[in-house]
Write a protein that holds these residues in place. Structure first.
Motif, PDB file in Angstrom:
ATOM      1  N   ASP A 107       0.833  -1.208   0.000  1.00 57.17           N
ATOM      2  CA  ASP A 107       0.000   0.000   0.000  1.00 57.17           C
ATOM      3  C   ASP A 107       0.862   1.251   0.000  1.00 57.17           C
ATOM      4  N   CYS A 108       1.977   1.227   0.752  1.00 61.33           N
ATOM      5  CA  CYS A 108       2.890   2.376   0.763  1.00 61.33           C
ATOM      6  C   CYS A 108       3.492   2.579  -0.634  1.00 61.33           C
ATOM      7  N   GLN A 109       4.098   3.738  -0.835  1.00 58.19           N
ATOM      8  CA  GLN A 109       4.682   4.050  -2.128  1.00 58.19           C
ATOM      9  C   GLN A 109       6.073   3.423  -2.290  1.00 58.19           C
ATOM     10  N   PRO A 110       6.277   2.627  -3.355  1.00 54.68           N
ATOM     11  CA  PRO A 110       7.629   2.253  -3.732  1.00 54.68           C
ATOM     12  C   PRO A 110       8.107   3.276  -4.766  1.00 54.68           C
ATOM     13  N   VAL A 111       9.218   3.931  -4.520  1.00 54.14           N
ATOM     14  CA  VAL A 111       9.682   4.986  -5.421  1.00 54.14           C
ATOM     15  C   VAL A 111      11.069   4.628  -5.931  1.00 54.14           C
ATOM     16  N   LEU A 112      11.214   4.561  -7.251  1.00 53.98           N
ATOM     17  CA  LEU A 112      12.495   4.277  -7.886  1.00 53.98           C
ATOM     18  C   LEU A 112      13.030   5.544  -8.536  1.00 53.98           C
ATOM     19  N   PHE A 113      14.328   5.781  -8.345  1.00 54.93           N
ATOM     20  CA  PHE A 113      14.994   7.002  -8.813  1.00 54.93           C
ATOM     21  C   PHE A 113      16.148   6.653  -9.748  1.00 54.93           C
ATOM     22  N   ALA A 114      16.479   7.581 -10.645  1.00 53.53           N
ATOM     23  CA  ALA A 114      17.662   7.398 -11.482  1.00 53.53           C
ATOM     24  C   ALA A 114      18.191   8.728 -11.995  1.00 53.53           C
ATOM     25  N   ASP A 115      19.506   8.836 -12.010  1.00 46.70           N
ATOM     26  CA  ASP A 115      20.199   9.854 -12.797  1.00 46.70           C
ATOM     27  C   ASP A 115      20.967   9.055 -13.835  1.00 46.70           C
ATOM     28  N   HIS A 116      20.431   8.970 -15.033  1.00 44.30           N
ATOM     29  CA  HIS A 116      21.017   8.126 -16.068  1.00 44.30           C
ATOM     30  C   HIS A 116      22.439   8.548 -16.414  1.00 44.30           C
ATOM     31  N   ASP A 117      22.664   9.851 -16.517  1.00 44.98           N
ATOM     32  CA  ASP A 117      23.984  10.336 -16.926  1.00 44.98           C
ATOM     33  C   ASP A 117      25.052  10.056 -15.876  1.00 44.98           C
ATOM     34  N   ALA A 118      24.715  10.213 -14.608  1.00 41.77           N
ATOM     35  CA  ALA A 118      25.696  10.023 -13.539  1.00 41.77           C
ATOM     36  C   ALA A 118      25.864   8.552 -13.165  1.00 41.77           C
ATOM     37  N   MET A 143      21.692  10.659  -3.298  1.00 38.95           N
ATOM     38  CA  MET A 143      22.098  10.508  -4.693  1.00 38.95           C
ATOM     39  C   MET A 143      23.040  11.631  -5.114  1.00 38.95           C
ATOM     40  N   LEU A 144      22.779  12.839  -4.655  1.00 41.52           N
ATOM     41  CA  LEU A 144      23.657  13.974  -4.967  1.00 41.52           C
ATOM     42  C   LEU A 144      25.063  13.724  -4.434  1.00 41.52           C
ATOM     43  N   ALA A 145      25.144  13.105  -3.269  1.00 42.37           N
ATOM     44  CA  ALA A 145      26.448  12.817  -2.661  1.00 42.37           C
ATOM     45  C   ALA A 145      27.249  11.816  -3.485  1.00 42.37           C
ATOM     46  N   LEU A 146      26.555  11.057  -4.340  1.00 43.79           N
ATOM     47  CA  LEU A 146      27.236  10.091  -5.216  1.00 43.79           C
ATOM     48  C   LEU A 146      27.514  10.671  -6.599  1.00 43.79           C
ATOM     49  N   GLY A 147      27.189  11.944  -6.800  1.00 47.18           N
ATOM     50  CA  GLY A 147      27.488  12.585  -8.073  1.00 47.18           C
ATOM     51  C   GLY A 147      26.294  12.853  -8.962  1.00 47.18           C
ATOM     52  N   ALA A 148      25.099  12.556  -8.485  1.00 48.86           N
ATOM     53  CA  ALA A 148      23.900  12.841  -9.271  1.00 48.86           C
ATOM     54  C   ALA A 148      23.630  14.344  -9.299  1.00 48.86           C
ATOM     55  N   ASP A 149      22.837  14.774 -10.253  1.00 42.33           N
ATOM     56  CA  ASP A 149      22.426  16.172 -10.385  1.00 42.33           C
ATOM     57  C   ASP A 149      20.914  16.231 -10.193  1.00 42.33           C
ATOM     58  N   ARG A 150      20.476  17.073  -9.287  1.00 41.06           N
ATOM     59  CA  ARG A 150      19.043  17.183  -8.978  1.00 41.06           C
ATOM     60  C   ARG A 150      18.215  17.402 -10.244  1.00 41.06           C
ATOM     61  N   ALA A 151      18.726  18.196 -11.170  1.00 46.07           N
ATOM     62  CA  ALA A 151      17.990  18.535 -12.379  1.00 46.07           C
ATOM     63  C   ALA A 151      17.961  17.407 -13.407  1.00 46.07           C
ATOM     64  N   ARG A 152      18.690  16.294 -13.112  1.00 44.64           N
ATOM     65  CA  ARG A 152      18.658  15.136 -14.016  1.00 44.64           C
ATOM     66  C   ARG A 152      17.932  13.939 -13.406  1.00 44.64           C
ATOM     67  N   ILE A 153      17.627  13.999 -12.123  1.00 40.54           N
ATOM     68  CA  ILE A 153      17.019  12.858 -11.446  1.00 40.54           C
ATOM     69  C   ILE A 153      15.559  12.692 -11.875  1.00 40.54           C
ATOM     70  N   VAL A 154      15.203  11.459 -12.203  1.00 38.90           N
ATOM     71  CA  VAL A 154      13.804  11.123 -12.480  1.00 38.90           C
ATOM     72  C   VAL A 154      13.336  10.153 -11.397  1.00 38.90           C
TER      73      VAL A 154
END
Length: 252
Positions: A107-118, A143-154
């Protein structure tokens, strides 16, 4: 019965899936693909189910990484399979190929994230408490701490309980209003003093407020479709002794 796996274009071509209950070895009230060792299901059946998911994701079973979910805002950065007891947390991130981050829900939300470029992915368990407490925001920060960019995260929210089936009391709404009065828009009037809470609407709001590039929900309600999904709330209404857990996974 074969596995029925839901995917989303925002996460493609990464290997990922919101697994339904189809194609599993469990029986009785757990009929199907129950991934929860924390349930009272037979451990052998759960192990078979998880191995089928691992095979679908093309990883060994020990690379199917989970945490001990506790409705917290805590995030674990995964660099290798856990040794011993899984850490208590509700989200994971990684930049290591071949590790399948796996969230369990009913019932809770499962949320998957990705920064494809990073080359950074994440997975979060976001019930009302976790979402309100900031688990989605914390996953993005990790994710940002691993090199992701907020503006690229889906980010994609998988099968979750819908507003029409999520009845709550007035005290529940007070917790949200205390943080942000505008949260009243996620509640609709129900019967008597009951309210209907839009969990996924709130989740999408938090994701977009955090500045991700795109966020979506698969539009599947766990409560409304017993053939495809487990639902904690439905199990309570049916007076069942326990319930299965759905698996949602992503890997690089």
């Amino acid at each position: 019965m074969t596995l029925k796996i839901l995917t989303h274009e925002l996460l493609s071509p990464l290997t990922h899936g919101f697994f339904t209950r189809s194609g599993g070895a469990s029986s009785g009230i757990f009929q199907g693909l129950n991934g929860g060792f924390g349930s009272s299901d037979q451990k052998e059946s759960v192990a078979i189910n998880r191995s089928r998911v691992a095979e679908a994701l093309r990883v060994p079973p020990d690379r199917l990484i989970s945490v001990h979910q506790v409705h917290s805002p805590d995030v674990v950065t995964v660099k290798a399979p856990h040794e011993g007891t899984p850490p208590r947390a509700d989200a994971m991130v990684t930049a290591v190929p071949g590790l399948a981050l796996t969230i369990l829900t009913a019932d809770c939300q499962p949320v998957l994230f990705a920064d494809h470029d990073a080359g950074v992915v994440g997975a979060a368990h976001a019930g009302w408490k976790g979402a309100l407490g900031g688990v989605l925001d914390a996953t993005i920060e990790a994710m940002l701490a691993l090199g992701a960019d907020r503006a690229r995260i889906v980010a994609v929210i998988g099968p979750s309980i819908s507003q029409r089936n999520y009845e709550v009391g007035p005290d529940f709404m007070d917790s949200f209003i205390a943080e942000d009065p505008d949260s009243a828009r996620f509640f609709a009037q129900g019967h008597g003093d009951r309210l209907q809470f839009d969990l996924t609407g709130f989740g999408l709001h938090r994701l977009r407020q955090a500045g991700v590039a795109a966020a979506d929900w698969t539009r599947h309600c766990t409560y409304a479709d017993p053939d495809l999904f487990y639902s904690y709330r439905r199990s309570v209404h049916r007076a069942e002794a326990d319930y299965g857990r759905l698996m949602s996974c992503i890997r690089l």
